[in-house]
Design an enzyme around this catalytic site. Structure first.
Site, PDB file in Angstrom:
ATOM      1  CE1 TYR A  85      -5.965  -5.159  -4.001  1.00 11.56           C
ATOM      2  CE2 TYR A  85      -7.301  -6.226  -2.323  1.00 11.56           C
ATOM      3  CZ  TYR A  85      -6.535  -5.148  -2.743  1.00 11.56           C
ATOM      4  OH  TYR A  85      -6.360  -4.080  -1.919  1.00 11.56           O
TER       5      TYR A  85
ATOM      6  CG  HIS B  44      -4.769   0.205  -4.235  1.00 12.80           C
ATOM      7  ND1 HIS B  44      -4.123   0.342  -3.023  1.00 12.80           N
ATOM      8  CD2 HIS B  44      -5.729  -0.731  -4.037  1.00 12.80           C
ATOM      9  CE1 HIS B  44      -4.685  -0.462  -2.135  1.00 12.80           C
ATOM     10  NE2 HIS B  44      -5.651  -1.133  -2.723  1.00 12.80           N
TER      11      HIS B  44
ATOM     12  NE  ARG C  96      -3.675  -2.094   2.744  1.00 12.56           N
ATOM     13  CZ  ARG C  96      -3.455  -3.191   3.474  1.00 12.56           C
ATOM     14  NH1 ARG C  96      -2.291  -3.320   4.114  1.00 12.56           N
ATOM     15  NH2 ARG C  96      -4.371  -4.142   3.576  1.00 12.56           N
TER      16      ARG C  96
ATOM     17  CE  LYS D 256      -8.082  -0.872   4.560  1.00 12.77           C
ATOM     18  NZ  LYS D 256      -8.390  -1.002   3.117  1.00 12.77           N
TER      19      LYS D 256
ATOM     20  NE  ARG E 130      -3.276  -3.941  -1.249  1.00 11.47           N
ATOM     21  CZ  ARG E 130      -2.548  -4.479  -0.296  1.00 11.47           C
ATOM     22  NH1 ARG E 130      -1.223  -4.407  -0.358  1.00 11.47           N
ATOM     23  NH2 ARG E 130      -3.105  -5.103   0.728  1.00 11.47           N
TER      24      ARG E 130
ATOM     25  CG  HIS F  50      -5.832  -8.543   2.273  1.00  8.81           C
ATOM     26  ND1 HIS F  50      -6.040  -9.016   0.997  1.00  8.81           N
ATOM     27  CD2 HIS F  50      -5.700  -7.196   2.153  1.00  8.81           C
ATOM     28  CE1 HIS F  50      -6.028  -8.000   0.138  1.00  8.81           C
ATOM     29  NE2 HIS F  50      -5.828  -6.898   0.816  1.00  8.81           N
TER      30      HIS F  50
END
Length: 409
Positions: free
Chosen positions: A387, A352, A258, A283, A355, A378
């Protein structure tokens, strides 16, 4: 110029040099700050009493003087240097600039008090990240200011109709996704106001949000050829900014990090002996140790040796101009590097998309979804699923046959 003005300019110069501004920039800033002090002195305005209006008035005055002396108006960006010099002076005098907004009336005092308590509650009771707190506080400030401006002086009389009027004001300029975020932030504020007894009825349930369907939007993604083109284009730039950007792009391409994870990456997070990189996922408040891949390590090392300015800041990637502090964002840099490489993604073109590309590459390499989620930082496989929708053909190829379908002609 008074002795006090001389002392202020001397202190400003010392401060700028201490922040490693170049001598030319420091001299220009001091010259404009000196002119501003002269302007204030002629009008009897103490520098301690300066507000934004005085700065804008001076800049208009300076433009008139510029035009008289040179017979033409300055360029559109001319104001940036005088304003930066003046703001540096005012930060020195006031401690911060722009100054903190002060309450102008009793209603303002109530609003300031609510927001201060709400911010503490968000941080300490809910334990939210700084970015989440900032978004929630922005909505709180604007909603409470709107409430005062529209004569709703008592929160106790707040009604569903008032909420509808506020949402009607916010909705026209927002997309459905953004509007949903607004409703969630407003619901959080209304729940807090009810919990603390400022609103008698919990109105949060009356804030209607648009329905967003799972996986309804397919984000942009780069293919391997586009990623290589961007890296090759950035590698040709041997300037300090080029070395920095190339190292950042290598991190994006190799790990799919990120933006915040790269911006907060510190010098001690790279263990050169064990060839590992420690990534802090702000995050999710988790961390991951990843192997330091050779192209990434070489790019970062080249930047540290030849591109990074001398500074006490511990973050690896810093601004190329003083004051040397960590980067605020990567979006503009990534967008510029994509453009320079002739790569034009169909949708968004921020960091992003690297990513997304990394997730698809791992899926095509038969990496399990759990491992993909671990690499991306995650907390659950559900966070990884969006994704993977980018590799529709790959998912279709591994889809299971439905029992009994062979009987259907």
């Amino acid at each position: 110029m008074s002795d006090n003005h001389h002392e202020l300019i001397a202190a400003l110069k010392s401060s700028l040099i201490g922040q490693r501004y170049s001598l030319v920039v420091a001299r220009n800033y001091c010259a404009y700050a000196s002119g501003f002090l002269d302007y204030l002195g002629q009008r009897g305005i103490p520098v301690a009493d300066v507000i934004d209006v005085h700065v804008e008035q001076y800049l208009r005055h300076a433009i008139v003087q510029f035009e008289k002396q040179r017979g033409r108006r300055p360029s559109a960006r001319w104001r940036e240097v005088p304003r930066s010099g003046i703001h540096a002076l005012l930060r020195l005098v006031h401690g911060q600039w722009p100054p903190a907004i002060k309450p102008a009336c009793e209603a303002d005092e109530v609003r300031f008090s609510i927001c201060a308590e709400y911010e503490i509650w968000l941080r300490e009771e809910r334990g939210l990240a700084c970015s989440s707190v900032a978004a929630l506080m922005w909505e709180a400030w604007h909603f409470l200011a709107w409430q005062i401006d529209h004569g709703l002086n008592g929160l106790a009389v707040l009604s569903v109709t008032d909420i509808d009027h506020y949402m009607d004001l916010r909705a026209p300029k927002l997309r459905r996704c953004s509007l949903k975020s607004v409703t969630e932030r407003l619901r959080a504020l209304l729940r807090y106001l009810h919990i603390t007894g400022r609103v008698t009825t919990d109105l949060s349930g009356h804030v209607l949000a648009p329905t967003l369907y799972a996986y309804e939007g397919v984000p942009s993604v780069l293919d391997r050829g586009q990623i290589i083109a961007v890296l090759e284009s950035a590698e040709k730039d041997k300037s300090p900014a080029g070395l920095r950007d190339y190292a950042i792009l290598q991190l994006l391409a190799a790990y799919g990090l990120r933006s915040g994870e790269i911006r907060h990456l510190r010098i001690e997070d790279i263990d050169w002996r064990t060839e590992a990189i420690h990534v802090h996922h702000h995050k999710t408040r988790a961390s991951t140790f990843l192997p330091l891949l050779e192209p990434v390590g070489e790019a970062v090392l080249a930047y540290l040796r030849s591109g990074r300015p001398s500074t006490d800041v511990r973050e690896i990637f810093v601004r190329t101009r003083a004051p040397y502090r960590k980067l605020d964002k990567l979006y503009s840099m990534v967008r510029r590097r994509l453009r320079d490489a002739g790569v034009q993604p169909a949708g968004k073109c921020g960091p992003h998309i690297f990513r997304h590309a990394r997730a698809v590459e791992m899926l095509r390499a038969a990496v399990p979804q759990k491992v993909i989620g671990d690499v991306l930082g995650h907390r659950s496989t559900g966070s990884t699923a969006p994704y993977l929708k980018l590799a529709t053909e790959d998912l279709r190829a591994i889809a299971l046959d439905v029992p009994g379908m062979e009987l259907v002609e």
